[in-house]
Design a protein around this motif. Structure first.
Motif, PDB file in Angstrom:
ATOM      1  N   THR A  94       0.817  -1.217   0.000  1.00 20.26           N
ATOM      2  CA  THR A  94       0.000   0.000   0.000  1.00 20.26           C
ATOM      3  C   THR A  94       0.854   1.271   0.000  1.00 20.26           C
ATOM      4  O   THR A  94       0.561   2.203  -0.745  1.00 20.26           O
ATOM      5  CB  THR A  94      -0.977   0.026   1.194  1.00 20.26           C
ATOM      6  N   GLU A  95       1.902   1.309   0.814  1.00 21.82           N
ATOM      7  CA  GLU A  95       2.695   2.525   0.945  1.00 21.82           C
ATOM      8  C   GLU A  95       3.792   2.650  -0.105  1.00 21.82           C
ATOM      9  O   GLU A  95       4.076   3.752  -0.573  1.00 21.82           O
ATOM     10  CB  GLU A  95       3.304   2.603   2.343  1.00 21.82           C
ATOM     11  N   LYS A  96       4.430   1.545  -0.474  1.00 21.36           N
ATOM     12  CA  LYS A  96       5.539   1.607  -1.425  1.00 21.36           C
ATOM     13  C   LYS A  96       5.100   1.385  -2.864  1.00 21.36           C
ATOM     14  O   LYS A  96       5.566   2.066  -3.771  1.00 21.36           O
ATOM     15  CB  LYS A  96       6.619   0.598  -1.042  1.00 21.36           C
ATOM     16  N   VAL A  97       4.204   0.417  -3.066  1.00 22.47           N
ATOM     17  CA  VAL A  97       3.763   0.104  -4.425  1.00 22.47           C
ATOM     18  C   VAL A  97       2.590   0.990  -4.838  1.00 22.47           C
ATOM     19  O   VAL A  97       2.425   1.299  -6.020  1.00 22.47           O
ATOM     20  CB  VAL A  97       3.413  -1.401  -4.552  1.00 22.47           C
ATOM     21  N   GLY A  98       1.770   1.421  -3.866  1.00 28.02           N
ATOM     22  CA  GLY A  98       0.639   2.293  -4.178  1.00 28.02           C
ATOM     23  C   GLY A  98      -0.671   1.572  -4.392  1.00 28.02           C
ATOM     24  O   GLY A  98      -1.629   2.157  -4.905  1.00 28.02           O
TER      25      GLY A  98
END
Length: 120
Positions: A23-27
């Motif tokens: 969620t935070e790095k890949v989006g």
């Protein structure tokens, strides 16, 4: 009949760490998250607006995770009807359809022994 590929399972050591990564790095966004046991959830993440998702599944809940191939899930409107049609067409199933809190499902294999899941 089958409408789309729903999910592909990814087996992880730490669901929360994997959740942050996707969620935070890949989006990706969280598609579903439901309690599944102590310190575990049914967790689906995927691209924003996409219908297909990754299931981030704890390795500790799948003792044979290292032996498993990608777990591909096909969504259909009526598992019982699709099961009956495919079985009549000669598809081999690994049991009867099962109803769980997240939906009805049944596994089938192809001629090479690869396993797939139908769910509604």
């Amino acid at each position: 009949m089958i409408r789309k590929i729903a999910t592909v399972a990814v087996y992880v050591e730490d669901q929360q760490k994997a959740k942050s990564f996707w969620t935070e790095k890949v989006g990706f966004e969280i598609k579903q998250e439901h309690p599944m046991g102590p310190d575990s959830s049914w967790l689906e993440v995927g691209p924003i607006g996409a219908e297909t998702a990754l299931v981030i599944y704890p390795k500790r809940m799948m003792k044979n995770w290292g032996e498993l191939k990608a777990s591909i899930v096909f969504v259909c409107e009526d598992v019982q009807a699709t099961y009956a049609t495919m079985k009549a067409n000669g598809v081999e199933f690994e049991g009867e359809p099962n109803k769980m809190q997240w939906g009805t499902f049944v596994s089938f294999t192809d001629e090479d022994g690869n396993s797939f899941l139908l769910k509604e």
